[in-house]
Design an enzyme around this catalytic site. Structure first.
Site, PDB file in Angstrom:
ATOM      1  N   LYS A  70      47.127  49.783  47.048  1.00  0.00           N
ATOM      2  CA  LYS A  70      48.115  48.903  47.694  1.00  0.00           C
ATOM      3  C   LYS A  70      49.232  48.433  46.756  1.00  0.00           C
ATOM      4  O   LYS A  70      50.328  48.151  47.210  1.00  0.00           O
ATOM      5  CB  LYS A  70      47.426  47.680  48.298  1.00  0.00           C
ATOM      6  CG  LYS A  70      46.580  47.994  49.523  1.00  0.00           C
ATOM      7  CD  LYS A  70      45.988  46.710  50.082  1.00  0.00           C
ATOM      8  CE  LYS A  70      45.173  46.964  51.320  1.00  0.00           C
ATOM      9  NZ  LYS A  70      44.896  45.716  52.044  1.00  0.00           N
ATOM     10  N   ASN A  91      50.437  47.718  52.589  1.00  0.00           N
ATOM     11  CA  ASN A  91      49.358  48.411  53.317  1.00  0.00           C
ATOM     12  C   ASN A  91      49.890  49.334  54.412  1.00  0.00           C
ATOM     13  O   ASN A  91      49.122  50.019  55.065  1.00  0.00           O
ATOM     14  CB  ASN A  91      48.326  47.417  53.893  1.00  0.00           C
ATOM     15  CG  ASN A  91      48.820  46.754  55.156  1.00  0.00           C
ATOM     16  OD1 ASN A  91      50.017  46.585  55.345  1.00  0.00           O
ATOM     17  ND2 ASN A  91      47.906  46.403  56.030  1.00  0.00           N
ATOM     18  N   ASP A 106      48.860  42.742  56.798  1.00  0.00           N
ATOM     19  CA  ASP A 106      47.722  41.803  56.770  1.00  0.00           C
ATOM     20  C   ASP A 106      48.206  40.386  57.054  1.00  0.00           C
ATOM     21  O   ASP A 106      47.529  39.592  57.700  1.00  0.00           O
ATOM     22  CB  ASP A 106      47.040  41.804  55.393  1.00  0.00           C
ATOM     23  CG  ASP A 106      46.303  43.095  55.130  1.00  0.00           C
ATOM     24  OD1 ASP A 106      45.831  43.723  56.092  1.00  0.00           O
ATOM     25  OD2 ASP A 106      46.199  43.484  53.948  1.00  0.00           O
ATOM     26  N   GLY A 132      41.328  33.983  45.008  1.00  0.00           N
ATOM     27  CA  GLY A 132      41.283  35.379  44.538  1.00  0.00           C
ATOM     28  C   GLY A 132      42.432  36.176  45.127  1.00  0.00           C
ATOM     29  O   GLY A 132      43.421  35.602  45.614  1.00  0.00           O
ATOM     30  N   ASN A 154      39.055  25.744  44.904  1.00  0.00           N
ATOM     31  CA  ASN A 154      38.429  26.942  44.338  1.00  0.00           C
ATOM     32  C   ASN A 154      37.458  26.553  43.238  1.00  0.00           C
ATOM     33  O   ASN A 154      37.649  25.555  42.559  1.00  0.00           O
ATOM     34  CB  ASN A 154      39.517  27.863  43.757  1.00  0.00           C
ATOM     35  CG  ASN A 154      38.977  29.245  43.427  1.00  0.00           C
ATOM     36  OD1 ASN A 154      38.278  29.841  44.241  1.00  0.00           O
ATOM     37  ND2 ASN A 154      39.276  29.751  42.244  1.00  0.00           N
ATOM     38  N   ARG A 155      36.409  27.381  43.094  1.00  0.00           N
ATOM     39  CA  ARG A 155      35.415  27.144  42.041  1.00  0.00           C
ATOM     40  C   ARG A 155      36.108  27.053  40.682  1.00  0.00           C
ATOM     41  O   ARG A 155      35.866  26.127  39.915  1.00  0.00           O
ATOM     42  CB  ARG A 155      34.395  28.294  42.052  1.00  0.00           C
ATOM     43  CG  ARG A 155      33.370  28.221  40.960  1.00  0.00           C
ATOM     44  CD  ARG A 155      32.410  29.383  41.030  1.00  0.00           C
ATOM     45  NE  ARG A 155      33.070  30.681  40.885  1.00  0.00           N
ATOM     46  CZ  ARG A 155      32.440  31.836  40.919  1.00  0.00           C
ATOM     47  NH1 ARG A 155      31.148  31.884  41.105  1.00  0.00           N
ATOM     48  NH2 ARG A 155      33.105  32.965  40.776  1.00  0.00           N
ATOM     49  N   LYS A 159      42.492  29.173  38.508  1.00  0.00           N
ATOM     50  CA  LYS A 159      43.002  30.183  39.446  1.00  0.00           C
ATOM     51  C   LYS A 159      43.710  29.523  40.627  1.00  0.00           C
ATOM     52  O   LYS A 159      44.695  30.034  41.140  1.00  0.00           O
ATOM     53  CB  LYS A 159      41.870  31.109  39.916  1.00  0.00           C
ATOM     54  CG  LYS A 159      41.635  32.231  38.909  1.00  0.00           C
ATOM     55  CD  LYS A 159      40.366  33.011  39.163  1.00  0.00           C
ATOM     56  CE  LYS A 159      40.446  33.994  40.292  1.00  0.00           C
ATOM     57  NZ  LYS A 159      39.160  34.714  40.471  1.00  0.00           N
ATOM     58  N   GLY A 251      36.979  37.531  60.391  1.00  0.00           N
ATOM     59  CA  GLY A 251      38.112  38.338  59.917  1.00  0.00           C
ATOM     60  C   GLY A 251      38.443  39.549  60.771  1.00  0.00           C
ATOM     61  O   GLY A 251      39.393  40.274  60.459  1.00  0.00           O
TER      62      GLY A 251
END
Ligand code: ATR
Length: 288
Positions: A70, A91, A106, A132, A154-155, A159, A251
């Site tokens: 991609k 995509n 998407d 992510g 986020n964990r 990020k 999804g």
């Protein structure tokens, strides 16, 4: 029947044998009565350039691009649409005259799957769970749909900060990084959150017991949540949303509508009755 007139479309990726795209596109083509065929092409490592030259040389009318190409495919495009450039992923490749143009459907797919449930995103505040690769497409979708602000949890906080910086660099939408404590405190931006989009891999088969927001107090204020996972069809996160009275979707809707948009870019608008009929068939098949 395939004849000398039949237009050829397809999807490239590596691996490719598990793709659902031929099923989806051939179904849409059949319903729309179009003389086309859609197949899959296994493009092995190091072969993308040859594959692209081949598509061009064989006059293939359009392709979808999946993992791992991609990003790499972008260098062969004459133009990349802004949303795709911002996500960093193409995509769908469309021939427009003698040019190849790269899209990311998407983003549209996610928006459509929410709109199908009657949700308007404009002016809303959205919780993005995870930071992510896919979360970037989610952020772009939010910005393009006119979302007012997003909260990112986020964990790994660094990020989430990178995602926030990306959003603020590219769009007007405001973005805030929040911790689990802030989320459960119900203070500040949290008060405004009514939509959540779950982008992490937590809860995906085979680790179906996982839930990135287990026991959070946020559930009671969510009208709707999307979990980008579709296997299982209902994650633990979705169950908690539903238990608290919200709508939860998986999804599959995003997957379906990204395909519909690619199809329409190649072949023009489909009749809404075809889109709805094929949606039901797709959901039925993919849920088994
Ligand atoms: P990418 O989408 O870029 O390939 P990934 O490693 O698949 O990235 O991670 C997707 C998201 O799932 C990330 O937000 C990741 O959190 P971190 O940024 O902290 O790694 C999240 N994620 C994956 N496993 C997780 C877990 N066990 N608990 C919480 N979050 C998790």
């Amino acid at each position: 029947m395939i004849t000398g007139h039949t237009a050829v479309f397809g999807v490239i990726g590596n691996p490719i044998e598990h793709t659902f795209s031929p099923f989806l596109h051939n179904m849409l083509a059949k319903e729309a009565g179009l003389d086309m065929v859609y197949t899959s092409f296994h493009v092995k490592e190091g072969q993308l350039e040859n594959a692209f030259k081949g598509l061009n040389g064989l006059n293939i009318q359009g392709i979808n691009v999946t993992i791992p190409y991609k990003l790499e495919i972008m260098q062969y495009m004459d133009e990349v649409k802004t949303a795709a450039a911002n996500v960093g992923a193409v995509n769908t490749v469309v021939r427009e005259g003698d040019k190849f143009v790269g899209y990311n459907t998407d983003v549209f797919g996610l928006q459509m799957s929410l709109e199908r449930e009657g949700v308007t995103l404009e002016g809303k505040s959205v919780l993005i769970i995870g930071a992510g690769g896919v979360s970037r497409a989610v952020a772009v979708m939010c910005a393009e749909a006119g979302v007012k602000s997003v909260a990112i949890i986020n964990r790994t906080i660094e990020k989430a900060e990178i995602l926030k910086a990306f959003i603020e660099d590219k769009y007007e939408m405001s973005a805030e990084v929040i911790t689990r404590e802030q989320l459960d405190s119900g203070e500040g931006i949290v008060k405004e959150l009514s939509i959540a989009i779950q982008t992490t891999s937590v809860g995906m088969s085979p680790n179906v017991e996982g839930n990135p927001l287990e026991g959070s107090s946020i559930y009671s204020q969510l009208d709707i949540a999307v979990d980008l996972i579709y296997n299982p069809g209902e994650t633990k996160f979705m169950s908690e949303v539903r238990r608290a009275g919200g709508i939860a979707v998986n999804g599959l809707g995003m997957l379906y509508y990204q395909g519909v948009m690619a199809f329409e870019l190649w072949q023009g608008k489909l009749d809404p009755s075809i889109v709805n009929k094929c949606y039901d068939v797709f959901m039925d098949k993919m849920s088994k």
